[in-house]
Design a protein around this motif. Structure first.
Motif, PDB file in Angstrom:
ATOM      1  N   LEU A  96      -8.002 -17.203 -11.170  1.00  0.00           N
ATOM      2  CA  LEU A  96      -7.183 -17.649 -10.050  1.00  0.00           C
ATOM      3  C   LEU A  96      -6.660 -19.058 -10.281  1.00  0.00           C
ATOM      4  N   ASP A  97      -5.404 -19.287  -9.930  1.00  0.00           N
ATOM      5  CA  ASP A  97      -4.789 -20.612 -10.024  1.00  0.00           C
ATOM      6  C   ASP A  97      -5.579 -21.593  -9.155  1.00  0.00           C
TER       7      ASP A  97
ATOM      8  N   ASN B 117      -3.273 -22.580  -5.833  1.00  0.00           N
ATOM      9  CA  ASN B 117      -2.991 -21.679  -4.713  1.00  0.00           C
ATOM     10  C   ASN B 117      -3.746 -20.350  -4.754  1.00  0.00           C
TER      11      ASN B 117
ATOM     12  N   GLN C 294      -3.553 -17.820  -6.821  1.00  0.00           N
ATOM     13  CA  GLN C 294      -2.843 -16.643  -7.320  1.00  0.00           C
ATOM     14  C   GLN C 294      -3.416 -16.184  -8.660  1.00  0.00           C
ATOM     15  N   TYR C 295      -3.244 -14.888  -8.908  1.00  0.00           N
ATOM     16  CA  TYR C 295      -3.627 -14.313 -10.206  1.00  0.00           C
ATOM     17  C   TYR C 295      -2.511 -14.545 -11.228  1.00  0.00           C
TER      18      TYR C 295
ATOM     19  N   THR D 216      -1.144 -20.845 -12.884  1.00  0.00           N
ATOM     20  CA  THR D 216      -0.077 -19.871 -13.107  1.00  0.00           C
ATOM     21  C   THR D 216       0.963 -20.528 -14.014  1.00  0.00           C
TER      22      THR D 216
END
Length: 107
Positions: free
Chosen positions: A14-15, A18, A20-21, A47
């Motif tokens: 995960l970032d 934020n 995100q993947y 990311t």
């Protein structure tokens, strides 16, 4: 390649900004020290947009300077050495901080 010593590995996909993947490893040591960063686990997941392509990416944005300043402040607070890689020169705008952990210093 060693697990990150900066990020809990249960969050390594995960970032860190934020959550995100679809992340890439941003090495905290660059150039000839990149291999050392891999060996020592000195990387964070970002990311592509936050790592290298976006306006607020670690390699593109002057806005990142505030983020870097916060990291430096936290390192100082916990007595952790800071080593800025040359790609931060334009972002940092000052002389780079390049401190090595005592274990890496050979007299």
């Amino acid at each position: 390649m060693r697990d990150s010593i900066i990020v809990d590995m249960k969050y390594a996909d995960l970032d860190i900004i934020n959550g995100q993947y679809g992340v890439e490893r941003h090495h905290c040591l660059g150039g000839p020290n990149r291999k050392k960063a891999d060996e020592d686990g000195l990387w964070v997941p970002l990311t592509p947009e936050h790592h290298r392509t976006g306006k607020i990416s670690a390699h593109q944005s002057t806005e990142v300077q505030k983020w870097i300043e916060n990291i430096v402040e936290q390192c100082r607070k916990y007595n952790i050495p800071v080593f800025m890689k040359p790609s931060l020169t334009d972002i940092w705008g000052e002389e780079l901080i390049q401190e090595f952990p005592k274990a890496l210093i050979h007299a």
